[in-house]
Scaffold this motif. Structure first.
Motif, mmCIF file in Angstrom:
data_model
loop_
_atom_site.group_PDB
_atom_site.id
_atom_site.type_symbol
_atom_site.label_atom_id
_atom_site.label_comp_id
_atom_site.label_asym_id
_atom_site.label_seq_id
_atom_site.Cartn_x
_atom_site.Cartn_y
_atom_site.Cartn_z
ATOM 1 N N ASN A 102 0.798 -1.230 0.000
ATOM 2 C CA ASN A 102 0.000 0.000 0.000
ATOM 3 C C ASN A 102 0.832 1.284 0.000
ATOM 4 N N GLN A 103 2.149 1.176 -0.197
ATOM 5 C CA GLN A 103 2.971 2.383 -0.277
ATOM 6 C C GLN A 103 3.349 2.619 -1.733
ATOM 7 N N ARG A 104 3.656 3.864 -2.040
ATOM 8 C CA ARG A 104 4.080 4.184 -3.401
ATOM 9 C C ARG A 104 5.340 3.387 -3.764
ATOM 10 N N GLU A 105 6.322 3.383 -2.854
ATOM 11 C CA GLU A 105 7.574 2.655 -3.101
ATOM 12 C C GLU A 105 7.402 1.205 -2.675
ATOM 13 N N ILE A 106 7.881 0.302 -3.506
ATOM 14 C CA ILE A 106 7.870 -1.110 -3.106
ATOM 15 C C ILE A 106 9.285 -1.408 -2.622
ATOM 16 N N ASN A 107 9.402 -1.707 -1.343
ATOM 17 C CA ASN A 107 10.737 -1.783 -0.742
ATOM 18 C C ASN A 107 11.352 -3.170 -0.923
ATOM 19 N N ALA A 108 11.427 -3.625 -2.164
ATOM 20 C CA ALA A 108 11.993 -4.959 -2.417
ATOM 21 C C ALA A 108 12.555 -5.025 -3.819
ATOM 22 N N ALA A 109 13.608 -5.829 -3.985
ATOM 23 C CA ALA A 109 14.206 -6.037 -5.303
ATOM 24 C C ALA A 109 13.225 -6.798 -6.187
ATOM 25 N N LEU A 110 13.413 -6.676 -7.512
ATOM 26 C CA LEU A 110 12.519 -7.354 -8.455
ATOM 27 C C LEU A 110 12.482 -8.861 -8.179
ATOM 28 N N GLU A 111 13.638 -9.459 -7.894
ATOM 29 C CA GLU A 111 13.680 -10.900 -7.636
ATOM 30 C C GLU A 111 12.783 -11.282 -6.459
ATOM 31 N N THR A 112 12.812 -10.472 -5.389
ATOM 32 C CA THR A 112 11.964 -10.754 -4.219
ATOM 33 C C THR A 112 10.492 -10.624 -4.612
ATOM 34 N N GLN A 113 10.199 -9.606 -5.395
ATOM 35 C CA GLN A 113 8.806 -9.441 -5.846
ATOM 36 C C GLN A 113 8.345 -10.657 -6.638
ATOM 37 N N ILE A 415 11.999 -6.966 -18.637
ATOM 38 C CA ILE A 415 10.909 -7.742 -19.263
ATOM 39 C C ILE A 415 10.163 -8.609 -18.252
ATOM 40 N N ARG A 416 10.824 -8.947 -17.147
ATOM 41 C CA ARG A 416 10.170 -9.781 -16.119
ATOM 42 C C ARG A 416 8.990 -9.048 -15.480
ATOM 43 N N GLU A 417 9.031 -7.710 -15.507
ATOM 44 C CA GLU A 417 7.929 -6.934 -14.935
ATOM 45 C C GLU A 417 6.657 -7.061 -15.770
ATOM 46 N N SER A 418 6.815 -7.396 -17.046
ATOM 47 C CA SER A 418 5.625 -7.550 -17.888
ATOM 48 C C SER A 418 5.356 -9.030 -18.188
ATOM 49 N N THR A 419 5.826 -9.900 -17.305
ATOM 50 C CA THR A 419 5.599 -11.342 -17.438
ATOM 51 C C THR A 419 4.992 -11.822 -16.128
ATOM 52 N N LEU A 420 3.847 -12.502 -16.194
ATOM 53 C CA LEU A 420 3.206 -12.937 -14.940
ATOM 54 C C LEU A 420 4.159 -13.820 -14.146
#
Ligand code: AMO
Length: 430
Positions: A102-113, A415-420
């Motif tokens: 619920n915050q604007r910033e996501i406090n995690a690396a892409l891999e963790t996400q 590209i991983r951000e646009s891949t489920l």
């Protein structure tokens, strides 16, 4: 009572409503709390006055509520709900959320996400990417159906590669070895020959590439087109250029909220320049002192050349044409004038190749000879070659990488951000 979507609440003032969703945010004042409820359409502020219930609530629980809608200009959607009853539908079992929803910033690396993809997609901005992706596919279908194309579904377990090279995943297929399809290339051509004339497919493609980069996946979605009775590759570029215009309009009409989340305004697309590869390489060398690999340009070249095109033609898109035969698969049609070149093209968008396409060889003898020239055995391509014995018309097509086009439309970095659920060298779960 029938469930109401949060987006519809502005029209329900003073009414009793039933809502379902997840707890997005909470501000507790002991005796009462502001609880923000999120469903797939939006977020709304609830006023909860049950002290015992407030103690039980945790972020991301699934709940259902009944209450009355009141006007509140300072709340999201301009309304708030005074809750009469609230029931917990899905409990939570966590100590700490893996990152903030619920915050604007996501406090995690892409891999963790990506490790926690399901909970990560609870974020409206992360889910918006896939709303837009869904609409890209919708636009692709609508546009091509409008031109009389038929949708096809071709096998993904196949007996041979199509794109040359060694980028094939092997599958045990009973007593024999099979592969995962690199593209529907042969089958889409065969369906033109079968009498459909013009076809498209939205399907998965598999590449056992050893690249772990911001723009490569080992499994991606390919938007494929193949069209019969063309004059030359310009018919295909015209079709794709028209699609891009249609797509931008469609996204502006259907995804304005989502585009706004990314600060994206999709402009009118001017005429897309078509520039032969040799010329592109020359410009890169002269303007940027950038050397290119033989018969291609590399990732840095794509970025630099896009910059050049943007300045010179005010276009985010550019077609690179006339690639050498040695760098294209054996089905590529040789150029009529430029010896050693083919009637093929790439489409570069904001510094990234999003499409390859071209006219194909349609003459049986010529295709057979080309297969031999490429060092392969025509007998291995019997099933494909057979279609060419029965009057195959001049034809060609192209394929757009769905994750790549999504990524570039939204200016995403990876590209991983646009891949489920991305598949790459290091990732096969979730
Ligand atoms: P090509 O191999 O260039 O051409 O692929 C077409 C488009 O698919 C996308 N793409 C990828 N996206 C993510 N990760 C990958 N590893 C990856 N590989 C390819 C790109 C690329 O432009 N049969 C031809 C198409 C045709 O001529 O019709 C083909 O597959 O956006």
């Amino acid at each position: 009572m029938k469930r109401v979507w949060i987006r519809e609440l502005a029209e329900k003032k003073e009414q009793e409503v039933l809502l379902k969703g997840w707890i997005y945010k909470m501000k507790s004042f002991g005796k009462f709390a502001f609880v923000f409820l999120r469903d797939k359409t939006g977020i709304v502020q609830l006023v909860v006055e049950d002290e015992e219930l407030i103690k039980e609530l945790k972020l991301e629980m699934a709940v259902t509520i009944e209450g009355t809608v009141f006007k509140n200009e300072r709340a999201p959607e301009g309304v708030e709900i005074r809750v009469r009853t609230m029931e917990i539908l899905g409990k939570t079992y966590y100590e700490l959320l893996p990152f903030s929803i619920n915050q604007r910033e996501i406090n995690a690396a892409l891999e963790t996400q990506l490790d926690h993809r399901t909970i990560g997609l609870r974020r409206p901005d992360k889910r918006a990417v896939f709303k837009i992706q869904g609409e890209i596919v919708e636009a692709f279908r609508t546009y091509l159906r409008g031109y009389g194309f038929s949708e096809i579904h071709t096998p993904k377990i196949v007996a041979s590669g199509t794109e040359g090279g060694s980028e094939l995943f092997t599958v045990n297929y009973f007593e024999t070895r099979a592969f995962l399809a690199q593209s529907p290339q042969f089958y889409k051509q065969m369906m033109v020959g079968a009498g459909f004339e013009s076809v498209f497919e939205v399907g998965h493609a598999y590449r056992a590439e050893l690249h772990n980069t911001w723009r490569h996946l080992n499994e991606y979605v390919s938007l494929d087109v193949e069209m019969g009775f063309i004059e030359d590759e310009n018919d295909l570029m015209d079709l794709e250029e028209g699609f891009m215009r249609f797509l931008f309009q469609h996204l502006n009409n259907t995804c304005s909220r989502e585009l706004e989340m990314f600060g994206i305004v999709l402009p009118e697309i001017p005429k897309i320049p078509r520039i032969p590869l040799g010329e592109v390489q020359r410009i890169l060398l002269e303007e940027y002192d950038k050397k290119s690999p033989i018969g291609n340009i590399d990732a840095e070249g794509e970025i630099l050349f896009s910059k050049y095109v943007k300045e010179k033609y005010q276009s985010d898109f550019v077609f690179l044409t006339k690639y050498p035969a040695a760098k294209r698969p054996m089905y590529a049609m040789p150029d009529d004038e430029l010896i050693g070149m083919t009637k093929s093209f790439d489409l570069i968008y904001k510094g990234l190749e999003i499409t390859t396409g071209g006219q194909r060889i349609h003459d049986y003898e010529m295709l057979k000879q080309n297969i031999i020239k490429f060092g392969a055995n025509p007998d291995d391509f019997d099933f494909y070659l057979e279609s060419f014995k029965y009057g195959m018309p001049p034809h060609g097509g192209f394929a757009i990488g769905l994750e790549r086009i999504t990524m570039k439309i939204l200016d995403l970095e990876n590209i991983r951000e646009s891949t489920l659920f991305p598949r790459d060298l290091n990732r096969i779960v979730p």
